[in-house]
Design a protein around this motif. Structure first.
Motif, short mmCIF file in Angstrom:
data_model
loop_
_atom_site.label_atom_id
_atom_site.label_comp_id
_atom_site.label_asym_id
_atom_site.label_seq_id
_atom_site.Cartn_x
_atom_site.Cartn_y
_atom_site.Cartn_z
N CYS A 131 0.81 1.15 15.16
CA CYS A 131 2.18 1.24 13.80
C CYS A 131 1.94 -0.81 12.95
CB CYS A 131 3.12 1.71 13.66
SG CYS A 131 4.18 1.91 12.24
N ALA A 132 1.02 -1.00 12.29
CA ALA A 132 1.11 -2.14 11.61
C ALA A 132 1.67 -1.95 9.94
CB ALA A 132 -0.30 -2.71 11.71
N HIS A 133 3.23 -2.49 9.84
CA HIS A 133 3.79 -2.96 8.43
C HIS A 133 2.78 -3.78 7.50
CE1 HIS A 133 6.76 -0.81 11.31
NE2 HIS A 133 7.43 -0.81 10.18
N HIS A 137 1.37 1.57 5.28
CA HIS A 137 0.83 1.23 6.39
C HIS A 137 -0.52 1.64 5.75
CE1 HIS A 137 4.59 2.64 8.57
NE2 HIS A 137 3.96 1.75 8.80
N MET A 165 7.31 2.33 3.26
CA MET A 165 9.18 1.68 4.13
C MET A 165 9.50 1.55 2.68
SD MET A 165 7.32 1.55 6.75
CE MET A 165 6.47 -0.26 6.46
#
Ligand SMILES: [Cu+2]
Length: 255
Positions: free
Chosen positions: A20-22, A49, A57
């Motif tokens: 999960c790379a923001h 993402h 977010m």
């Protein structure tokens, strides 16, 4: 909750955390303005993402948003308008380019608390828009605490080009800096497994990284460092801070 269920959820959380790379997005409608397109450009600011197409977010009110262009530096915080992405706070901004030159848009978002990773995240982000073919100015620094200095001109790129950048922290090169790379998925690619969501590369001993972009569209490069000083999370606890220096570039098919 049973111990094994808890362990299972913890494992799931760890795995999704890893995949999960923001990425802070700062995406203009186009990286190239021509007499035909006119000078109007809209930028969208979303914390999301990119490869997984969300979920987004919620962004807080950005700390800095502006542009460095042929007329110098201009604060654009007032231009931000609220929008919603996946039901979360995001922003849009409209800008009119009137003079030929390169326009370096930059963003310092509000620090974001990520409970899943136990850290605050600040992604300093920039994108360069080329106005009317002047083709100069792109290689000047914006002056962000963590910043990728593009060694490849960061617009008018072909798919397959090697994109190179130098990772700087407070102006100094960062040897072996970790750089995450994501393609802003338009829905045409399903990553076959978690590892394909985010490409991970490292800078060399001089802080220089390279990546050949295999598909047309927007590519985000995120140099990630840990801040020397902790920050307080919303619960008032001191926590580590992920500092990102991001640049977005667009690659085009050679048709
Ligand atoms: Cu995430």
């Amino acid at each position: 909750m049973s111990l094994s269920l808890r362990a299972g959820l913890l494992t799931a959380a760890l795995f999704s955390g890893a995949a999960c790379a923001h990425f802070q997005e700062l995406i203009p409608q186009s990286d190239t303005l021509t007499p035909q397109s006119g000078g109007q450009v809209q930028l969208s600011l979303t914390f999301t993402h990119p490869m997984e197409r969300g979920p987004a977010m919620a962004m807080g009110q950005p700390v800095q948003f502006g542009v460095v262009g042929p007329q110098g530096r201009q604060d654009l915080l007032e231009r931000l308008t609220s929008t919603g992405v996946d039901g979360q706070q995001a922003y849009l901004a409209d800008y009119r380019v009137t003079r030929p030159g390169d326009y370096l848009f930059y963003l310092e978002p509000a620090p974001y608390w990520e409970p899943g990773e136990g850290k605050m995240i600040i992604h300093y982000t920039k994108v360069v828009v080329e106005g009317f073919g002047a083709l100069e100015g792109w290689d000047q620094p914006v002056g962000l605490p963590v910043e990728i200095e593009p060694l490849s001109r960061p617009y008018s790129l072909w798919r397959g080009n090697l994109f190179q950048g130098l990772v700087r922290h407070q102006g100094e090169p960062v040897p072996f800096a970790e750089v995450e790379v994501e393609w802003r998925n338009d829905g045409s690619v399903t990553p076959p497994s978690d590892g394909y969501v985010t490409q991970v590369i490292k800078a060399d001993a001089n802080g220089v990284f390279s990546y050949a972009m295999p598909r047309s569209g927007w590519w985000g490069f995120a140099a990630l460092l840990e801040a020397e000083q902790p920050m307080t999370n919303p619960q008032g606890e001191p926590v580590p801070v992920e500092l990102g220096g991001l640049i977005w570039v667009h690659a085009r098919d050679m048709n």
